[in-house]
Design a protein around this motif. Structure first.
Motif, PDB file in Angstrom:
ATOM      1  N   GLU A  15     109.568 -29.676 -38.408  1.00 40.63           N
ATOM      2  CA  GLU A  15     108.264 -28.865 -38.853  1.00 40.63           C
ATOM      3  C   GLU A  15     107.884 -29.152 -40.163  1.00 40.63           C
ATOM      4  O   GLU A  15     106.613 -29.283 -40.337  1.00 40.63           O
ATOM      5  CB  GLU A  15     108.700 -27.405 -38.721  1.00 40.63           C
ATOM      6  N   ARG A  67     115.320 -28.870 -36.360  1.00 39.46           N
ATOM      7  CA  ARG A  67     113.801 -28.367 -36.044  1.00 39.46           C
ATOM      8  C   ARG A  67     112.905 -27.984 -36.967  1.00 39.46           C
ATOM      9  O   ARG A  67     111.826 -28.528 -37.348  1.00 39.46           O
ATOM     10  CB  ARG A  67     114.160 -27.369 -34.796  1.00 39.46           C
ATOM     11  N   VAL A  81     104.689 -32.908 -34.768  1.00 38.29           N
ATOM     12  CA  VAL A  81     106.093 -32.850 -35.092  1.00 38.29           C
ATOM     13  C   VAL A  81     106.980 -34.142 -34.596  1.00 38.29           C
ATOM     14  O   VAL A  81     107.769 -34.364 -35.234  1.00 38.29           O
ATOM     15  CB  VAL A  81     106.709 -31.441 -34.033  1.00 38.29           C
TER      16      VAL A  81
END
Length: 130
Positions: A42, A38, A52
């Protein structure tokens, strides 16, 4: 001054044990890997000023080797093209390292990137080289 004590299940009071004697929080490698993936997403979004999730790139994948409060991360990802790959790689490594360390409390010793594909920027049509 007052002393602090914890009430047990029967309502009795007992002294609070020091943190080192209470145990440890264990974060599974799978969770650390999801946080790293994740964070990479980002970082890529920040590089390209895009949302994103981008249709042109597949989501980053991560694996972790952790022990003793430290972790080594390996990320497999697609980079947008055109882009300064060296600068983008450093940015992703730094962002992932900082973010994972902040969220997990682990010391990140290494972030290895494997660039699988260079995906054309959104809006550009794929072209064939003749």
């Amino acid at each position: 001054m007052t002393s602090h004590s914890a009430a047990g299940p029967a309502g009795s009071t007992s002294p609070v044990l020091p943190a080192a004697e209470r145990g440890a929080t264990v974060i599974p490698d799978k969770v650390v890997a999801r946080i790293a993936a994740r964070a990479a997403q980002e970082a890529l979004a920040a590089l390209t000023d895009t949302p994103v999730a981008s249709a042109a790139r597949s989501a980053p994948r991560a694996s972790v080797s952790a022990g003793g409060g430290a972790a080594r991360l390996r990320l497999t990802l697609d980079f947008p093209y055109p882009l300064d790959l060296a600068s983008a790689s450093r940015h992703v490594q730094h962002h992932v390292s900082e973010r994972v360390a902040r969220l997990t409390g682990m010391h990140i010793t290494e972030v290895t990137l494997v660039v699988e594909h260079l995906a054309g920027a959104d809006g550009l049509e794929p072209r064939r080289v003749r």
